[in-house]
Design an enzyme around this catalytic site. Structure first.
Site, PDB file in Angstrom:
ATOM      1  N   GLU A 300       0.978  -1.302   0.036  1.00  0.00           N
ATOM      2  CA  GLU A 300       0.029   0.000  -0.140  1.00  0.00           C
ATOM      3  C   GLU A 300       0.908   1.279   0.111  1.00  0.00           C
ATOM      4  O   GLU A 300       0.646   2.173   0.743  1.00  0.00           O
ATOM      5  CB  GLU A 300      -0.904   0.045   1.137  1.00  0.00           C
ATOM      6  CG  GLU A 300      -2.001  -1.244   0.890  1.00  0.00           C
ATOM      7  CD  GLU A 300      -2.995  -1.058   2.207  1.00  0.00           C
ATOM      8  OE1 GLU A 300      -2.767  -0.761   3.452  1.00  0.00           O
ATOM      9  OE2 GLU A 300      -4.089  -1.504   1.932  1.00  0.00           O
ATOM     10  N   ASP A 373      -8.563  -8.846   4.151  1.00  0.00           N
ATOM     11  CA  ASP A 373      -8.168  -7.725   5.119  1.00  0.00           C
ATOM     12  C   ASP A 373      -9.262  -7.657   6.145  1.00  0.00           C
ATOM     13  O   ASP A 373      -9.970  -6.574   6.217  1.00  0.00           O
ATOM     14  CB  ASP A 373      -8.212  -6.515   4.483  1.00  0.00           C
ATOM     15  CG  ASP A 373      -7.613  -5.322   4.985  1.00  0.00           C
ATOM     16  OD1 ASP A 373      -6.985  -5.561   6.088  1.00  0.00           O
ATOM     17  OD2 ASP A 373      -7.793  -4.164   4.530  1.00  0.00           O
ATOM     18  N   GLU A 401     -12.916  -2.228  12.089  1.00  0.00           N
ATOM     19  CA  GLU A 401     -12.799  -1.291  10.694  1.00  0.00           C
ATOM     20  C   GLU A 401     -13.907  -1.882   9.810  1.00  0.00           C
ATOM     21  O   GLU A 401     -14.534  -1.197   9.200  1.00  0.00           O
ATOM     22  CB  GLU A 401     -11.415  -1.454   9.932  1.00  0.00           C
ATOM     23  CG  GLU A 401     -11.369  -0.829   8.690  1.00  0.00           C
ATOM     24  CD  GLU A 401      -9.913  -1.374   7.896  1.00  0.00           C
ATOM     25  OE1 GLU A 401      -8.914  -1.762   8.708  1.00  0.00           O
ATOM     26  OE2 GLU A 401      -9.681  -0.674   6.749  1.00  0.00           O
TER      27      GLU A 401
HETATM   28  C1  GCU Z   1      -6.140  -1.917   5.668  1.00  0.00           C
HETATM   29  C2  GCU Z   1      -6.322  -0.710   6.408  1.00  0.00           C
HETATM   30  C3  GCU Z   1      -5.150   0.088   6.285  1.00  0.00           C
HETATM   31  C4  GCU Z   1      -4.165  -0.498   7.004  1.00  0.00           C
HETATM   32  C5  GCU Z   1      -3.821  -1.669   6.427  1.00  0.00           C
HETATM   33  C6  GCU Z   1      -2.590  -2.632   6.904  1.00  0.00           C
HETATM   34  O1  GCU Z   1      -6.008  -2.013   4.548  1.00  0.00           O
HETATM   35  O2  GCU Z   1      -7.582  -0.239   5.817  1.00  0.00           O
HETATM   36  O3  GCU Z   1      -5.563   1.350   6.912  1.00  0.00           O
HETATM   37  O4  GCU Z   1      -2.844   0.499   6.858  1.00  0.00           O
HETATM   38  O5  GCU Z   1      -4.954  -2.407   6.283  1.00  0.00           O
HETATM   39  O6  GCU Z   1      -2.948  -3.472   7.625  1.00  0.00           O
HETATM   40  O7  GCU Z   1      -1.541  -2.234   6.625  1.00  0.00           O
END
Ligand code: GCU
Length: 698
Positions: A300, A373, A401
């Site tokens: 990400e 996730d 979440e």
């Molecule tokens: C999810 C979450 C993110 C977080 C990511 C992670 O995608 O929405 O906010 O950073 O998990 O576990 O790194």
């Protein structure tokens, strides 16, 4: 027995004298949830009489050890509170009813303890002081549930060495995916000012055996590795050490560039390795028991070794060398790429399995419970069991979440148990696979008075710790013991609360993601339904990518005909899920694409079955709200109202989920609702128009 003085005064005196938070003794306070499961409300009836006849005084054999002193004091304060107006003191060993030996060579495991009792004396033995502290909490837990002190016998050892919380807290106080206010960490005023909350937090963690805390977000800021932050972290580490908690930092992989003045963060560059080595030495000089680094790399948008053509193992091992035998690198397996067109749920396995055996001994790979996730339901992650030469750690998300934030009641014990108990077909259950490493939970504690944003979300923090201590504990036992400590000991009320908790996650699954659906939450904040979102730049951020619904059917074909993700599981596991006719319906649309009119085992069509599921979810929430109303005589007014108001939100939002989802599916296939189904009150466009840019936690 000393009687007559006010409990408040005594607790305040003790707390002042011993520097310990007086969380106990909540009956004399407003019930605002701050005391968590450590209220120690006075016993009644026979349980009170038994303890009253038993309790005399406490002695310990290691008076100079701060953890042993905490253990004795915790037990003393706790028993005192359970007695209501009793007061037990410290005494000569020969006089004591509770005797601690925190240095018993016969008890080897760190944290383990043994409690034996006879008519008038309880002996508490541990190999190290932290075992005594865990024992005090275990004794109080047992007494709270009516155990007879004269016969109490406990023999426990933690199953997993690392029982950690991962805070996704940013240094500016914002919490990523936090639904309980701001961060509990006051970085701005540290190290000079240590909030009492930091002590109360450590105490709560120790009470359930948590022994490690990553203090900052995995999406880390490099400056938290600077000297000024090391000084802040040292203050926390010093405060938490007596509670058996080691501190860890999320480390940004590009830190040598970001704050170190280097041109590269290439893990194979000697200058980079030297920078991390010096940084580790600097941290250990301040914090000799620093736990280590947690790293989110090449995920990400975070930097990582792949930026330099190196592997995850190259990156992790370089950091592991810097820590040496002083600490652990916890490397996250949560990776997936925009450029990779394979099924997102397959990418972590594909990247990590080839690296099995390449990680240094002090590296642990941290794997989310499922391959996507933290959804309301996912199958277990196929990496569990697939890397036999690597220590793997379980990562669960305590903060909700994808399960309605802090307003929906969803007890996560059953979710984690589903995964921990799953047989990987490759050398044991998930719990057995991760036992040599441990469990990490993304924390849900924040600055809210009740810590977690709602009273029932405290149970998820509690359950996470209890399961990391012993993953064999049944979810029901955890729910019941938490509720007894938190709300009431009335047996019928406890039955009701336990049943509510045990059914709550399934209710959420049914009104949000029935029959194996996933990731249909609205974009970004993940609050509320958004199954219609199909146009984001990255395909794998779109709900449409996951449900694949069209006029014909719905579901992600992950069999050999589809993405082939099923083949990442052991053959006997894959076989259970491969056949559309025999698959557990809870995983149906996760692994299969199904026609809207296809017949289900129930005899209903898929479409009718989905309507049935959404309705069952809504009905389950209505039942929880009714059950909670009936509990009013047993629960203090403030918390009863707070929970009732959350349940009212959940009732409305469960309907919103049902109606908006059904409206969208219907827009694709045009089928009528089954006869008798509640009509959808608004149009699809109305649901789609709702936006919540201000939703918390983003
Ligand atoms: C999810 C979450 C993110 C977080 C990511 C992670 O995608 O929405 O906010 O950073 O998990 O576990 O790194």
């Amino acid at each position: 027995m000393m009687r007559g003085r006010g409990l408040v005064n005594r607790l305040a005196m003790l707390a002042g004298a011993l520097g310990v938070a007086a969380l106990a003794g909540a009956p004399v306070r407003a019930e605002d949830g701050y005391a968590l499961w450590l209220r120690h409300a006075p016993l009644e009836g026979e349980a009170l009489a038994r303890l009253d006849g038993f309790a005399g005084s406490v002695s310990i054999d290691l008076p100079d050890n701060p953890t042993a002193a905490l253990a004795a004091n915790e037990l003393r304060l706790g028993v005192d509170a359970l007695l209501g107006d009793g007061a037990i003191g410290f005494a000569e060993p020969s006089m004591a009813a509770f005797q601690f030996d925190c240095d018993d060579p016969a008890i080897a495991t760190d944290g383990a303890f043994r409690v034996t009792s006879d008519v008038s004396r309880m002996r508490i033995a541990a190999g190290a002081p932290i075992g005594c502290l865990y024992a005090s909490h275990a004794i109080l837990r047992a007494l709270e549930q009516g155990a007879d002190p004269a016969t109490l016998a406990l023999d426990e050892a933690p199953v997993m060495p690392l029982r950690m919380l991962n805070h996704w807290d940013n240094p500016d106080g914002h919490v990523e995916r936090g639904y309980a206010g701001r961060s509990i960490f006051d970085w701005w005023h540290l190290p000079e000012r240590l909030d009492q909350r930091m002590i109360d937090y450590a105490r709560a963690n120790a009470s359930v055996g948590i022994n490690g805390v990553v203090v900052n977000n995995v999406n880390a800021r490099a400056f938290m590795l600077e000297a000024r932050y090391i000084a802040k972290l040292k203050r926390l580490a010093d405060a938490w050490r007596p509670y058996g908690i080691r501190v860890y930092l999320s480390a940004r992989f590009s830190a040598p560039r970001d704050i170190g003045g280097l041109a590269t963060a290439d893990p194979l560059d000697p200058a980079v390795a030297a920078w991390w080595q010096a940084k580790a030495d600097e941290i250990y000089a301040a914090i000799p028991d620093f736990g280590g680094f947690l790293v989110k790399a090449n995920s990400e948008g975070q930097p990582g070794p792949q930026d330099y053509g190196r592997s995850h193992a190259d990156g992790a091992n370089m950091l592991a060398a810097a820590l040496g035998d002083r600490g652990t690198v916890i490397w996250r397996a949560f990776v997936y790429k925009a450029q990779d067109s394979t099924d997102r749920t397959m990418q972590a396995y594909a990247e990590f399995v080839p690296l099995d055996g390449q990680f240094a001994d002090n590296v642990i790979v941290q794997v989310k419970n499922g391959p996507l996730d933290f959804q309301p339901r996912e199958p277990f992650h196929p990496l569990f069991g697939a890397m036999p030469e690597t220590r793997l750690m379980f990562e669960g998300q305590i903060t909700k979440e994808y399960l309605g934030f802090a307003s929906h009641l969803a007890f996560l014990g059953p979710l984690w148990k589903d995964v921990l108990d799953a047989d990987t077909g490759r050398g044991g259950t998930v719990a057995q696979i991760v036992a040599p490493a441990g469990m990490a939970g993304v924390a849900n504690a924040g600055s809210d008075r009740n810590w977690t944003g709602s009273d029932f979300d405290q149970a998820n923090w509690y359950a996470f710790g209890r399961l990391a201590w012993n993953p064999a504990l049944p979810a029901e036992a955890i729910a019941r013991e938490w509720a007894a400590q938190t709300f009431t000991r009335d047996p019928q009320a406890l039955d009701t609360i336990t049943a509510m908790m045990l059914g709550s996650r399934e209710a959420v699954v049914r009104y949000m993601t029935p029959l194996g659906l996933a990731h249909v939450m609205d974009t970004g904040h993940h609050y509320g339904p958004g199954p219609w979102v199909c146009d984001l730049a990255r395909p794998d951020w779109n709900p449409c990518y996951y449900h694949r619904a069209d006029s014909e059917g719905i579901g992600f074909d992950r069999t050999a005909r589809g993405s082939g993700a099923l083949a990442q599981y052991a053959p006997q596991v894959a076989a259970r899920w491969a056949d559309l006719a025999t698959i557990d319906p809870r995983y149906l649309l996760w692994f299969h694409r199904v026609g809207w009119n296809q017949a289900m085992p129930s005899g209903r069509t898929l479409w009718a079955e989905m309507v049935h599921e959404y309705d069952a979810g809504v009905a389950a929430v209505d039942a929880m709200a009714r059950d909670w109303q009936a509990l009013a005589p047993h629960i203090d007014a403030q918390r009863h109202r707070a929970v009732a108001e959350n349940l009212a939100i959940q009732q409305a939002e469960a309907r919103w989920w049902r109606d908006a989802s059904l409206a969208y599916w219907q827009s694709l296939h045009g089928l009528a609702l089954p006869a008798g189904a509640t009509p959808i009150p608004e149009s699809l466009a109305d649901y789609q128009r709702r936006t919540f840019p201000e939703a918390p936690g983003q």
